[in-house]
Scaffold this active site. Sequence first.
Site, PDB file in Angstrom:
ATOM      1  CG  HIS A   3     -36.387  -9.295 -86.226  1.00  0.00           C
ATOM      2  ND1 HIS A   3     -36.529 -10.642 -86.474  1.00  0.00           N
ATOM      3  CD2 HIS A   3     -37.363  -8.994 -85.335  1.00  0.00           C
ATOM      4  CE1 HIS A   3     -37.541 -11.120 -85.766  1.00  0.00           C
ATOM      5  NE2 HIS A   3     -38.065 -10.142 -85.064  1.00  0.00           N
ATOM      6  CD  GLU A  32     -38.778 -19.977 -84.636  1.00  0.00           C
ATOM      7  OE1 GLU A  32     -39.872 -19.910 -84.054  1.00  0.00           O
ATOM      8  OE2 GLU A  32     -38.532 -19.317 -85.669  1.00  0.00           O
ATOM      9  CD1 TRP A  44     -36.630 -16.206 -76.482  1.00  0.00           C
ATOM     10  CD2 TRP A  44     -34.565 -15.543 -77.019  1.00  0.00           C
ATOM     11  NE1 TRP A  44     -35.735 -17.092 -75.906  1.00  0.00           N
ATOM     12  CE2 TRP A  44     -34.457 -16.711 -76.232  1.00  0.00           C
ATOM     13  CE3 TRP A  44     -33.385 -14.947 -77.489  1.00  0.00           C
ATOM     14  CZ2 TRP A  44     -33.226 -17.280 -75.883  1.00  0.00           C
ATOM     15  CZ3 TRP A  44     -32.165 -15.529 -77.156  1.00  0.00           C
ATOM     16  CH2 TRP A  44     -32.096 -16.671 -76.367  1.00  0.00           C
ATOM     17  CG  ASN A  45     -40.811 -16.360 -80.643  1.00  0.00           C
ATOM     18  OD1 ASN A  45     -40.914 -17.182 -79.753  1.00  0.00           O
ATOM     19  ND2 ASN A  45     -41.523 -15.241 -80.661  1.00  0.00           N
ATOM     20  CB  SER A  46     -36.188 -15.161 -85.313  1.00  0.00           C
ATOM     21  OG  SER A  46     -37.436 -14.912 -85.916  1.00  0.00           O
ATOM     22  CG  HIS A  61     -46.625 -11.295 -77.183  1.00  0.00           C
ATOM     23  ND1 HIS A  61     -46.357 -10.735 -75.956  1.00  0.00           N
ATOM     24  CD2 HIS A  61     -46.061 -10.470 -78.090  1.00  0.00           C
ATOM     25  CE1 HIS A  61     -45.666  -9.616 -76.129  1.00  0.00           C
ATOM     26  NE2 HIS A  61     -45.494  -9.440 -77.418  1.00  0.00           N
ATOM     27  N   GLY A  78     -36.048  -3.099 -78.770  1.00  0.00           N
ATOM     28  CA  GLY A  78     -36.426  -4.005 -77.673  1.00  0.00           C
ATOM     29  C   GLY A  78     -35.297  -4.970 -77.330  1.00  0.00           C
ATOM     30  CG  ASP A  79     -36.324  -9.127 -77.221  1.00  0.00           C
ATOM     31  OD1 ASP A  79     -36.915  -8.380 -78.026  1.00  0.00           O
ATOM     32  OD2 ASP A  79     -36.449 -10.354 -77.235  1.00  0.00           O
TER      33      ASP A  79
HETATM   34  C1  UDX Z   1     -41.674  -9.819 -81.007  1.00  0.00           C
HETATM   35  C2  UDX Z   1     -40.505  -8.855 -80.759  1.00  0.00           C
HETATM   36  O1  UDX Z   1     -40.271  -8.106 -81.931  1.00  0.00           O
HETATM   37  C3  UDX Z   1     -39.274  -9.625 -80.340  1.00  0.00           C
HETATM   38  O2  UDX Z   1     -38.220  -8.729 -80.110  1.00  0.00           O
HETATM   39  C4  UDX Z   1     -39.555 -10.429 -79.108  1.00  0.00           C
HETATM   40  O3  UDX Z   1     -38.398 -11.178 -78.762  1.00  0.00           O
HETATM   41  C5  UDX Z   1     -40.763 -11.329 -79.327  1.00  0.00           C
HETATM   42  O4  UDX Z   1     -41.877 -10.566 -79.777  1.00  0.00           O
HETATM   43  P1  UDX Z   1     -41.368 -10.787 -83.565  1.00  0.00           P
HETATM   44  O5  UDX Z   1     -40.865  -9.505 -84.093  1.00  0.00           O
HETATM   45  O6  UDX Z   1     -42.614 -11.258 -84.092  1.00  0.00           O
HETATM   46  O7  UDX Z   1     -41.414 -10.798 -81.960  1.00  0.00           O
HETATM   47  O8  UDX Z   1     -40.163 -11.842 -83.884  1.00  0.00           O
HETATM   48  P2  UDX Z   1     -39.863 -13.272 -83.361  1.00  0.00           P
HETATM   49  O9  UDX Z   1     -39.750 -13.325 -81.882  1.00  0.00           O
HETATM   50  O10 UDX Z   1     -38.671 -13.715 -84.088  1.00  0.00           O
HETATM   51  O11 UDX Z   1     -41.129 -14.140 -83.779  1.00  0.00           O
HETATM   52  C6  UDX Z   1     -41.522 -14.322 -85.097  1.00  0.00           C
HETATM   53  C7  UDX Z   1     -42.173 -15.696 -85.225  1.00  0.00           C
HETATM   54  O12 UDX Z   1     -42.876 -15.751 -86.472  1.00  0.00           O
HETATM   55  C8  UDX Z   1     -41.181 -16.842 -85.211  1.00  0.00           C
HETATM   56  O13 UDX Z   1     -41.674 -17.897 -84.408  1.00  0.00           O
HETATM   57  C9  UDX Z   1     -41.108 -17.280 -86.671  1.00  0.00           C
HETATM   58  O14 UDX Z   1     -40.858 -18.676 -86.832  1.00  0.00           O
HETATM   59  C10 UDX Z   1     -42.476 -16.912 -87.185  1.00  0.00           C
HETATM   60  N1  UDX Z   1     -42.426 -16.601 -88.629  1.00  0.00           N
HETATM   61  C11 UDX Z   1     -41.918 -15.425 -89.098  1.00  0.00           C
HETATM   62  C12 UDX Z   1     -42.910 -17.554 -89.508  1.00  0.00           C
HETATM   63  O15 UDX Z   1     -43.350 -18.648 -89.092  1.00  0.00           O
HETATM   64  N2  UDX Z   1     -42.885 -17.264 -90.837  1.00  0.00           N
HETATM   65  C13 UDX Z   1     -42.405 -16.104 -91.350  1.00  0.00           C
HETATM   66  O16 UDX Z   1     -42.423 -15.925 -92.566  1.00  0.00           O
HETATM   67  C14 UDX Z   1     -41.901 -15.132 -90.426  1.00  0.00           C
END
Ligand code: UDX
Length: 471
Positions: free
Chosen positions: A361, A369, A364-366, A19, A384-385
Site C-alpha cells: 500500500h 523497507e 513510508w515504512n513499507s 508512528h 495520505g502519503d
Molecule cells: C501509516 C500510514 O498509513 C502511512 O501512509 C504512513 O507513511 C505511515 O503511517 P502504515 O499504514 O502502518 O503507516 O504502513 P507502513 O508505514 O508501511 O508501516 C507498517 C509497518 O508495520 C512496517 O514497519 C512493517 O514492517 C510493519 N509490519 C506490517 C510488520 O512488521 N508485519 C506485518 O505483517 C505488517
Amino acid sequence: MGSKAPIHILLVSYPAQGHINPLLRLAKCLAAKGSSVIFTTTKKAGKDMQTGCNITDKTVTPIGDGSLTFNFFDDGFKEDDPIRTNLSDYTPQLEHVGKKHVSKIIKNYADLKTPISCIINNIFIPWVCDVATEHKIPFAILWSESSAVFTAYYNYFHKLARFPSKPEPYIDVQLCSLLLKHNEIPDLLHPFNNYPFLGTLILEQIKNLSKALCVLVDTYEELEHDFIDYISNKSVVIRPIGPLFNNPKIKCASNIRGDFVKSDDCNIIEWLNSKPLSSVVYISFGTIVSLPQEQVNEIAYGLLNSKQVSFLWVLKVKTPPNEIVLPDGFLEETNGRGKVVKWGPQVEVLAHPSLACFITHCGWNSSMEAIALGVPVLTFPAWGDQVTNAKFLVDVFGVGIRLGYSRAENKLVSRDEVKKCLLEVMAGEKAEELKKNAIKWKKAAEAAVAVGGSSDWHLNAFIEDIKKRDP
Ligand code: UDX
C-alpha cells in the site's frame, strides 16, 4: 554537565503502529550511541507493543553505550473505547493528558539532576513542541514520511506552489523538478480529502519548524538528495538519518520491537526457506488500510490464475459484519503455493532470498523497507502519503510497477490486471530493470547507515548539536 555523562533524550510518540515503529527505531539508534533515551506513549499503545515482545514500563534497558526506558501514560479512556479510532475526538484528549504527562517527566528528570536535553516527537502531536518551548528544552521532529512528502507540506504551508483548490481541484503541482498530478500529491492536501483534520495537524507541525533544532527524516541522502537540498536551502535543518530499520546499531536491541499484533504463525521463515530463490510474492497493506471484499477476491483470483507464483499474504481479517474472507477453497486450490497470515516479521520476510516482489500500500515504512532491502514492488496505495510514495517508487526510484490507484478513485483492480503485473514484475526485461535499480538503492542504503555514511554522519551531528546546547 560532565562530558562523559549521557544526555537524556525524551521521545514522544503518537500511539499508532506506523508512528511507533520508526520512533522506536530512532530510540534504539540514539541509545546505542550512548544516550539515555526515554520513550513515552499511551498505556494502551504500551500494552499493544507488549504483544510483540517483553517491553516493561519504567525499566531501564541497556542498549550499546546507552539505555532505553519506557514511560507510558493513561489517555483516560477504557481499554476498548472505540473513540481511539475517531481521531478528531481522540486527539484533543490526548493533547490534554499528554501535555501534563510530558511536563511531569521533564520535572522528574530535572529534580534528579539529570535534565532532559532534547525532546523528539512524531507527526499528529504538534503540542509536544509547545511543551518543549515552555520548558526551554530544544526539540526536534521525526518526520517518518519521505522528504518529497515533507516538501509538499512545506510548500503548501508557505504557499510556494499552486495546489489543487475547490475551484481548481485537478491542477498539477510542481514539486522541485517533478510535476505531480492532483492525485499524486499527499491526499491530505487535496481539498476533497476525507481527513481534513489530519492535514491540519501535520501543517501545525510544519509551523513548529522555525523553532526546531532540526527535522530528522527516515530517508537517506542518496535516495532523495533533490528534496533534501531544496529544504536545506529554506533554512530548515533537515537530517536524513535512515533507513532507521536497517541501522546496524539497532541490531543489538532486536528483541525490543513495537509490534501491536503477534504473528499467528511461527513457521513463516521456515516456509520461505522451502521456496526457491526470488520466487515468492509478499502482500501486505500495512496497519490501517483494509481492502473491500471484492478487491480481496480479485487479488486472490489474480494469484490463482498466475499459476506458478508463490505468495505470503498478510490479511487483516475484520470481525463481523465487516469480515473479510478468502474465496471458498482458495488456499486448497493454490496447492501449497500460498500462505495467509494475520501478521508477519515484515523486515525479515523482505530480506529473505526467496522474496521476488512486494504488493504494497506504499506506507513510508513499507516503502523504505522494500527500497533498502532491494525488493521490487507492485504499488497499490490507498490514501495520505501513500499515493505520492507510489509515484516515486514507480517513476523516480524505478523499483515498481503501478498496480492500483488511490482508493478514493474507487476503481477495482481486476484479477487479469493483478496477474499481468505479477508476471511482469517476476520475470523478463522489466523485471530485470526493476531488480537492477532495487539493488542499487539497497547498496546505497547500506552505505548510508554504515559508520561514516551520510545517515550515520547526520545522526552524530544531531547528537553533537544537542550536546552543544546542554547547559
Ligand atoms: C501509516 C500510514 O498509513 C502511512 O501512509 C504512513 O507513511 C505511515 O503511517 P502504515 O499504514 O502502518 O503507516 O504502513 P507502513 O508505514 O508501511 O508501516 C507498517 C509497518 O508495520 C512496517 O514497519 C512493517 O514492517 C510493519 N509490519 C506490517 C510488520 O512488521 N508485519 C506485518 O505483517 C505488517
